[in-house]
Design an enzyme around this catalytic site. Structure first.
Site, PDB file in Angstrom:
ATOM      1  N   ARG A 162     -62.629  44.551  22.166  1.00  0.00           N
ATOM      2  CA  ARG A 162     -62.321  44.130  23.539  1.00  0.00           C
ATOM      3  C   ARG A 162     -63.555  44.329  24.410  1.00  0.00           C
ATOM      4  O   ARG A 162     -64.185  45.387  24.381  1.00  0.00           O
ATOM      5  CB  ARG A 162     -61.142  44.933  24.092  1.00  0.00           C
ATOM      6  CG  ARG A 162     -60.947  44.794  25.602  1.00  0.00           C
ATOM      7  CD  ARG A 162     -59.586  45.249  26.072  1.00  0.00           C
ATOM      8  NE  ARG A 162     -58.648  44.131  25.994  1.00  0.00           N
ATOM      9  CZ  ARG A 162     -57.560  44.015  26.757  1.00  0.00           C
ATOM     10  NH1 ARG A 162     -57.246  44.961  27.631  1.00  0.00           N
ATOM     11  NH2 ARG A 162     -56.766  42.972  26.650  1.00  0.00           N
ATOM     12  N   TYR A 172     -64.802  52.066  30.078  1.00  0.00           N
ATOM     13  CA  TYR A 172     -64.668  53.224  29.194  1.00  0.00           C
ATOM     14  C   TYR A 172     -66.009  53.463  28.494  1.00  0.00           C
ATOM     15  O   TYR A 172     -66.984  52.747  28.712  1.00  0.00           O
ATOM     16  CB  TYR A 172     -63.524  53.014  28.202  1.00  0.00           C
ATOM     17  CG  TYR A 172     -62.168  52.989  28.861  1.00  0.00           C
ATOM     18  CD1 TYR A 172     -61.753  54.032  29.687  1.00  0.00           C
ATOM     19  CD2 TYR A 172     -61.283  51.937  28.664  1.00  0.00           C
ATOM     20  CE1 TYR A 172     -60.508  54.022  30.307  1.00  0.00           C
ATOM     21  CE2 TYR A 172     -60.035  51.906  29.273  1.00  0.00           C
ATOM     22  CZ  TYR A 172     -59.654  52.953  30.091  1.00  0.00           C
ATOM     23  OH  TYR A 172     -58.427  52.934  30.705  1.00  0.00           O
ATOM     24  N   HIS A 229     -62.091  49.456  21.975  1.00  0.00           N
ATOM     25  CA  HIS A 229     -61.997  49.169  23.406  1.00  0.00           C
ATOM     26  C   HIS A 229     -63.386  49.350  24.019  1.00  0.00           C
ATOM     27  O   HIS A 229     -63.792  50.452  24.359  1.00  0.00           O
ATOM     28  CB  HIS A 229     -60.991  50.097  24.068  1.00  0.00           C
ATOM     29  CG  HIS A 229     -60.484  49.583  25.385  1.00  0.00           C
ATOM     30  ND1 HIS A 229     -61.262  48.855  26.265  1.00  0.00           N
ATOM     31  CD2 HIS A 229     -59.261  49.692  25.981  1.00  0.00           C
ATOM     32  CE1 HIS A 229     -60.562  48.539  27.326  1.00  0.00           C
ATOM     33  NE2 HIS A 229     -59.336  49.039  27.187  1.00  0.00           N
ATOM     34  N   GLN A 252     -55.519  50.397  18.979  1.00  0.00           N
ATOM     35  CA  GLN A 252     -56.678  50.281  19.862  1.00  0.00           C
ATOM     36  C   GLN A 252     -57.294  51.670  20.009  1.00  0.00           C
ATOM     37  O   GLN A 252     -56.614  52.613  20.392  1.00  0.00           O
ATOM     38  CB  GLN A 252     -56.257  49.738  21.225  1.00  0.00           C
ATOM     39  CG  GLN A 252     -57.430  49.420  22.145  1.00  0.00           C
ATOM     40  CD  GLN A 252     -56.956  48.923  23.496  1.00  0.00           C
ATOM     41  OE1 GLN A 252     -56.477  49.710  24.321  1.00  0.00           O
ATOM     42  NE2 GLN A 252     -57.068  47.621  23.733  1.00  0.00           N
TER      43      GLN A 252
END
Length: 358
Positions: free
Chosen positions: A155, A107, A102, A41
């Site tokens: 994601r 983030y 991600h 990831q």
């Protein structure tokens, strides 16, 4: 993290330099040696980066007074895109079979998706299409730089962090329909909670995303999946697979335990249907299910006991063999039937099928 300044917490692995290749190569090799597939990831924490670890001022798509993050220049955005693509290629060189971008949880990639704050005018902010440009460009670049068998996942969050439910559904539909992803990982907080937006609160989050056309892209979900029963429920609601976070932190062998739980649950159901309810049990034809605990695999830290079923009727034993041989390891031997498993070693469950009464 894909850049030196993107680290968000102590101990986070880096993939921003070739100096990381020896360690990453050992990690991938170890995963493969244990019989599993590997995926890395990759992310950048953006405004959530920890300057005490990086020694750098955090960055994000806009100047953020609350966190002290400064806005990325257009050239820095373009470098960020290139660094994500290079990180994926580096992961492939290390032996990983795929990467997951991600783009959730606030983030940096999710910060670009933020419709409340990302008002950039350089093509990387403002409209939904422009806010998604970084993500699409990275996906296209990884596909161009890595092999055809290299797995690529993404994601996303369904809401919060300036992401609305309509936009989350639109982006999820675009990404699954593009054919560029192997899977979409929807981090739903709680798979079965209703969305925050009242217009969508008529059904749980998982149902909204499971209803989207997905082509050849697989849909995974995460969010309060703490036991095998909830994982199964997610599949029944249309997910292709589930992703386990806290449950796997508590029990590193969560998948193995979950398989054992499902086997035991099915076994109890079969015994109740075909044995207990079928006829009164005679003294020499016993089924001892007293120790079965259907909930012993929940990740609440509760004590797990030993499970044991003993059957002394050969006819019942052979019927059980016929019904569950597809999911249980079966060993034939002389004597009564024993089905036993310890929750600490599951799914090492054996059915010993007696060929003659003692």
């Amino acid at each position: 993290h894909v850049q030196r300044g993107g680290q968000g917490f102590p101990g986070q692995l880096g993939v921003w330099s070739d100096e990381h290749l020896p360690g990453l190569t050992r990690l991938a090799a170890g995963i493969h040696a244990a019989g599993s597939n590997s995926s890395l990831q990759i992310q950048h924490s953006g405004m959530r980066s920890d300057r005490t670890l990086t020694g750098e001022q955090p960055v994000c798509p806009w100047d953020d007074a609350e966190t002290g993050a400064r806005a990325l220049t257009t050239a820095e955005v373009e470098q960020l895109i290139a660094d994500f693509i290079t990180a994926a290629a580096r992961a492939e060189r290390a032996g990983f079979q795929g990467v997951e971008l991600h783009g959730a949880h606030g983030y940096l990639l999710a910060q670009f998706l933020d419709g409340t704050h990302n008002r950039r005018t350089d093509g990387y902010g403002g409209s939904l299409a422009d806010r998604c440009r970084v993500l699409h460009t990275i996906v296209d670049g990884i596909r161009a730089r890595t092999g055809p068998q290299f797995q690529l996942g993404l994601r996303l969050s369904p809401e919060r962090f300036g992401i609305t439910m309509p936009e989350a559904l639109a982006l999820a539909g675009q990404m699954m329909g593009s054919g560029q992803l192997d899977y979409l990982d929807m981090s739903l907080w709680d798979c079965f909670k209703p969305p925050q937006d009242p217009a969508y609160a008529d059904r749980p989050l998982i149902d909204h995303f499971a209803a989207l056309p997905r082509g050849c892209t697989r849909l995974g979900v995460a969010g309060k999946i703490m036991d095998a029963a909830t994982a199964q429920r997610c599949l029944e609601h249309g997910a292709d697979f589930v992703l386990i976070g806290r449950g796997a932190m508590l029990h590193h062998d969560f998948a193995r335990r979950a398989l054992g739980f499902l086997v035991l649950d099915r076994l109890v159901e079969i015994l109740q249907r075909h044995v207990v309810d079928a006829r009164p049990l005679e003294r020499d034809r016993t089924v001892d299910c007293r120790c079965i605990d259907r909930h012993a695999l929940s990740a609440d830290g509760g004590k797990a006991g030993r499970h044991r079923i003993v059957i002394t009727d050969v006819a019942i034993a052979m019927k059980l063999h016929e019904l569950v041989a597809d999911v249980l390891h079966v060993v034939e031997h002389e004597g009564p039937v024993e089905v036993a498993g310890d929750l600490h070693t599951l799914p090492r469950i054996e059915v010993r099928v007696g060929l003659a009464l003692e």
